[in-house]
Design an enzyme around this catalytic site. Sequence first.
Site, PDB file in Angstrom:
ATOM      1  N   SER A   1      44.820  50.150  36.280  1.00  0.00           N
ATOM      2  CA  SER A   1      45.417  49.615  35.049  1.00  0.00           C
ATOM      3  C   SER A   1      44.507  48.550  34.421  1.00  0.00           C
ATOM      4  O   SER A   1      44.455  48.422  33.197  1.00  0.00           O
ATOM      5  CB  SER A   1      46.823  49.071  35.296  1.00  0.00           C
ATOM      6  OG  SER A   1      46.782  47.929  36.110  1.00  0.00           O
TER       7      SER A   1
ATOM      8  N   ARG B   1      30.053  50.098  56.839  1.00  0.00           N
ATOM      9  CA  ARG B   1      30.039  49.460  55.518  1.00  0.00           C
ATOM     10  C   ARG B   1      28.646  49.498  54.887  1.00  0.00           C
ATOM     11  O   ARG B   1      28.479  49.705  53.693  1.00  0.00           O
ATOM     12  CB  ARG B   1      30.473  48.000  55.725  1.00  0.00           C
ATOM     13  CG  ARG B   1      31.250  47.394  54.620  1.00  0.00           C
ATOM     14  CD  ARG B   1      32.183  46.318  55.156  1.00  0.00           C
ATOM     15  NE  ARG B   1      31.492  45.166  55.705  1.00  0.00           N
ATOM     16  CZ  ARG B   1      31.130  44.087  54.997  1.00  0.00           C
ATOM     17  NH1 ARG B   1      31.392  44.038  53.718  1.00  0.00           N
ATOM     18  NH2 ARG B   1      30.535  43.084  55.563  1.00  0.00           N
TER      19      ARG B   1
ATOM     20  N   LEU C   1      32.033  44.032  49.445  1.00  0.00           N
ATOM     21  CA  LEU C   1      30.652  44.505  49.282  1.00  0.00           C
ATOM     22  C   LEU C   1      29.714  43.726  50.212  1.00  0.00           C
ATOM     23  O   LEU C   1      29.915  42.528  50.445  1.00  0.00           O
ATOM     24  CB  LEU C   1      30.214  44.335  47.834  1.00  0.00           C
ATOM     25  CG  LEU C   1      30.940  45.233  46.826  1.00  0.00           C
ATOM     26  CD1 LEU C   1      30.688  44.767  45.390  1.00  0.00           C
ATOM     27  CD2 LEU C   1      30.520  46.698  46.990  1.00  0.00           C
TER      28      LEU C   1
ATOM     29  N   HIS D   1      41.018  38.768  40.607  1.00  0.00           N
ATOM     30  CA  HIS D   1      41.761  38.533  41.847  1.00  0.00           C
ATOM     31  C   HIS D   1      43.154  38.002  41.507  1.00  0.00           C
ATOM     32  O   HIS D   1      43.282  37.095  40.672  1.00  0.00           O
ATOM     33  CB  HIS D   1      41.004  37.520  42.717  1.00  0.00           C
ATOM     34  CG  HIS D   1      41.681  37.255  44.013  1.00  0.00           C
ATOM     35  ND1 HIS D   1      41.633  38.138  45.067  1.00  0.00           N
ATOM     36  CD2 HIS D   1      42.476  36.227  44.419  1.00  0.00           C
ATOM     37  CE1 HIS D   1      42.346  37.662  46.073  1.00  0.00           C
ATOM     38  NE2 HIS D   1      42.869  36.516  45.699  1.00  0.00           N
TER      39      HIS D   1
ATOM     40  N   THR E   1      30.119  36.715  44.645  1.00  0.00           N
ATOM     41  CA  THR E   1      29.009  36.269  45.491  1.00  0.00           C
ATOM     42  C   THR E   1      29.310  36.744  46.916  1.00  0.00           C
ATOM     43  O   THR E   1      30.323  37.409  47.138  1.00  0.00           O
ATOM     44  CB  THR E   1      28.887  34.721  45.477  1.00  0.00           C
ATOM     45  OG1 THR E   1      30.111  34.181  45.961  1.00  0.00           O
ATOM     46  CG2 THR E   1      28.588  34.196  44.086  1.00  0.00           C
TER      47      THR E   1
ATOM     48  N   LEU F   1      33.755  35.862  50.130  1.00  0.00           N
ATOM     49  CA  LEU F   1      34.899  36.655  49.663  1.00  0.00           C
ATOM     50  C   LEU F   1      35.769  35.860  48.681  1.00  0.00           C
ATOM     51  O   LEU F   1      36.285  34.791  49.038  1.00  0.00           O
ATOM     52  CB  LEU F   1      35.745  37.113  50.861  1.00  0.00           C
ATOM     53  CG  LEU F   1      37.015  37.888  50.506  1.00  0.00           C
ATOM     54  CD1 LEU F   1      36.694  39.227  49.868  1.00  0.00           C
ATOM     55  CD2 LEU F   1      37.909  38.069  51.718  1.00  0.00           C
TER      56      LEU F   1
ATOM     57  N   GLU G   1      46.609  39.836  34.091  1.00  0.00           N
ATOM     58  CA  GLU G   1      45.275  40.337  34.445  1.00  0.00           C
ATOM     59  C   GLU G   1      44.698  41.151  33.281  1.00  0.00           C
ATOM     60  O   GLU G   1      43.532  41.033  32.917  1.00  0.00           O
ATOM     61  CB  GLU G   1      45.341  41.216  35.700  1.00  0.00           C
ATOM     62  CG  GLU G   1      45.687  40.444  36.962  1.00  0.00           C
ATOM     63  CD  GLU G   1      45.663  41.321  38.201  1.00  0.00           C
ATOM     64  OE1 GLU G   1      44.793  42.194  38.327  1.00  0.00           O
ATOM     65  OE2 GLU G   1      46.535  41.122  39.075  1.00  0.00           O
TER      66      GLU G   1
HETATM   67  C1  GRF Z   1      45.148  44.059  40.748  1.00  0.00           C
HETATM   68  O1  GRF Z   1      46.222  43.214  41.019  1.00  0.00           O
HETATM   69  C2  GRF Z   1      43.849  43.393  41.118  1.00  0.00           C
HETATM   70  O2  GRF Z   1      43.842  42.028  40.858  1.00  0.00           O
HETATM   71  C3  GRF Z   1      43.812  43.631  42.595  1.00  0.00           C
HETATM   72  O3  GRF Z   1      44.293  44.945  42.754  1.00  0.00           O
HETATM   73  C4  GRF Z   1      45.156  45.271  41.680  1.00  0.00           C
HETATM   74  C5  GRF Z   1      44.597  46.505  41.048  1.00  0.00           C
HETATM   75  O4  GRF Z   1      45.391  46.984  40.014  1.00  0.00           O
HETATM   76  N1  GRF Z   1      42.500  43.394  43.137  1.00  0.00           N
HETATM   77  P1  GRF Z   1      44.840  48.154  39.055  1.00  0.00           P
HETATM   78  O5  GRF Z   1      44.219  49.209  39.950  1.00  0.00           O
HETATM   79  O6  GRF Z   1      43.871  47.552  38.105  1.00  0.00           O
HETATM   80  O7  GRF Z   1      46.086  48.675  38.386  1.00  0.00           O
END
Ligand code: GRF
Length: 218
Positions: free
Chosen positions: A18, A70, A98, A114, A146, A149, A179
Amino acid sequence: MNDRSKKNAIALISGSGSNLQAIIDAAKNKEINLKIETVISNVPDAKGLKRAENENIPAFCVNNKDFSNRIDFDKNLLEEIQKYSTNFIILAGFMRILTPEFINQYKGLIVNIHPSLLPKYPGLNTHQKAIDAGEKWHGCTVHIVTEELDGGPLIIQGKIPINKCDDAKSLAARVLEVEHQIYKEALKLLISNELIYNNKKLWLNNEELKEPLEFKIK
Ligand code: GRF
């Protein structure tokens, strides 16, 4: 917006996508001067892959389960990404950590969102952690990636109150809406070069950005 200032990006996802959709929409509406060249998921049936296809953006999976560790997974991912001359790597719900080897190839050019008010609650289960701690406020942060984490310089945050009736699910849904609003604001600043990463710090119009910008919720 002239085309010389247009930037390219590769988006990495693991799930619904999303945030990716919000960025694609912002690019389509010309709110940000960005072309998403390719979307790569580490999960084969991630809904975000479908979203990309629906927008005619090339999309494919590099399945982490095909690699025993990884380092090998990241090496392969890096090889795929290096086929493009990308300006940014946008992590949009990419649920992998990563390796330093990967991050060092794109120092200051990898951006993440985040779901917490960093530096509070790095890692997983951020909404529950904020509720359990009795926080009054919660939110989300866009930051530069960076080696530490969820620890890179913070660009922008969106803040919402935690309601008495909130559980992790309701809170996550409200944070996700924010977000979708803040990621494009961070990208706008990076694309225009108003915001740059240099010497392990962020510089906004040549002034050090010591605190993240606060996004005014609409
Ligand atoms: C979001 O809450 C993002 O912050 C977290 O995972 C979720 C992903 O949502 N890292 P989407 O896949 O963008 O809908």
